[in-house]
Design an enzyme around this catalytic site. Structure first.
Site, PDB file in Angstrom:
ATOM      1  N   SER A  82       0.752  -1.234   0.050  1.00 50.73           N
ATOM      2  CA  SER A  82      -0.206   0.090   0.150  1.00 50.73           C
ATOM      3  C   SER A  82       0.906   1.098   0.153  1.00 50.73           C
ATOM      4  O   SER A  82       1.656   1.507  -0.855  1.00 50.73           O
ATOM      5  CB  SER A  82      -0.900  -0.100   1.232  1.00 50.73           C
ATOM      6  OG  SER A  82      -2.158   0.955   1.024  1.00 50.73           O
ATOM      7  N   HIS A 231      -7.576  -6.008   0.029  1.00 53.44           N
ATOM      8  CA  HIS A 231      -5.996  -5.010   0.067  1.00 53.44           C
ATOM      9  C   HIS A 231      -5.256  -5.708   1.056  1.00 53.44           C
ATOM     10  O   HIS A 231      -4.147  -5.368   0.932  1.00 53.44           O
ATOM     11  CB  HIS A 231      -6.670  -3.812   0.446  1.00 53.44           C
ATOM     12  CG  HIS A 231      -5.333  -2.485   0.440  1.00 53.44           C
ATOM     13  ND1 HIS A 231      -4.771  -2.417  -0.698  1.00 53.44           N
ATOM     14  CD2 HIS A 231      -4.857  -1.741   1.512  1.00 53.44           C
ATOM     15  CE1 HIS A 231      -4.070  -1.350  -0.507  1.00 53.44           C
ATOM     16  NE2 HIS A 231      -4.120  -1.107   0.774  1.00 53.44           N
TER      17      HIS A 231
END
Length: 254
Positions: A82, A231
């Protein structure tokens, strides 16, 4: 920049995402440290690292350069998830000689629209002065419409202080610099060494529309999707994630 090092061999530096700390990729580290020196970092404004008033990707990349110099390393493999993936990409573009290979987990070299407003609202409205327990903090975040998994992750930043609780992270600094965090204000550079993008099959962070942006700056890219993950792919299917990362780094030792 605070870090923890384990194992011996070629260095691999692991970089967490927004609201995280060096423990986020600890499972991956335990796999890699059998063959590599693994350095897990707390990015500025996170964990035990220094609080900054201003942070953007060039300044965070420079902090990685400083870390390599502190460790007396000329280069290393970098793995970032991320926001940490953006830090690693920025370093690769600005200082390619220092990046042996690059692994980017579920992020693209693009600007994103704001998507953490609910999280920031839940964190800033936490009644820190009246807080008596972690369970009360969890209840507050759940009531702020934050899902259980995300709430538990965020509360890893909560620590006891003399007068109750405090945040390890620099929450004000993250809010102030959020436009830089979701942005991608980078020069038109190219990283021409091997890189590996891994995305979660159910995540919306790396989409087909991002392909051109990835290929433009990282032309030697290979990519993999881990189905059944979002994610947090490294936590949802760690065995697959760890194997893919390990195989890529093994293939590209300097």
């Amino acid at each position: 920049m605070h870090y923890v090092s384990s194992g011996e061999g070629q260095p691999v530096i692991l970089i967490h995402g927004l609201f995280g700390n060096l423990d986020n990729l600890k499972n991956l580290a335990s796999t890699l440290e059998e063959n590599y020196q693994v350095i897990r970092v707390d990015l500025p404004n996170h964990g035990k690292s220094e609080h900054w008033e201003f942070m953007d990707y060039p300044s965070l990349a420079k902090e990685c350069v400083n870390l390599l110099e502190e460790l007396n390393l000329s280069e290393a493999h970098f793995v970032g998830h991320s926001m940490g993936g953006k830090v690693a990409m920025a370093l690769a573009l600005l200082h390619p000689e220092m990046v042996t290979s690059l692994v980017v987990a579920d992020i693209a070299p693009v600007s994103y629209s704001p998507r953490h407003q609910k999280v920031f609202a839940g964190l800033t409205s936490m009644p820190m002065a009246e807080l008596t327990s972690r369970s009360a903090a969890l209840e507050h975040l759940i009531n702020a419409d934050i899902d259980l998994g995300t709430a538990q992750f965020l509360l890893k930043n909560l620590q006891r202080a003399d007068n109750g609780f405090e945040w390890k992270m620099n929450l004000d600094g993250l809010i102030e610099n959020y436009p830089h965090i979701i942005g991608w204000e980078m020069p038109d550079a190219v990283y021409s060494k091997p890189c590996f993008f891994i995305r979660g099959g159910e995540s919306e962070y790396v989409l087909a529309e991002h392909t051109n942006a990835i290929m433009k700056q990282f032309p030697k890219v290979t990519a993999k999707t881990i189905n059944g993950t979002g994610h947090w792919l490294h936590a949802q299917k760690p065995e697959i994630f760890n194997r893919l990362v390990g195989e890529f780094i093994d293939k590209h030792q300097s």
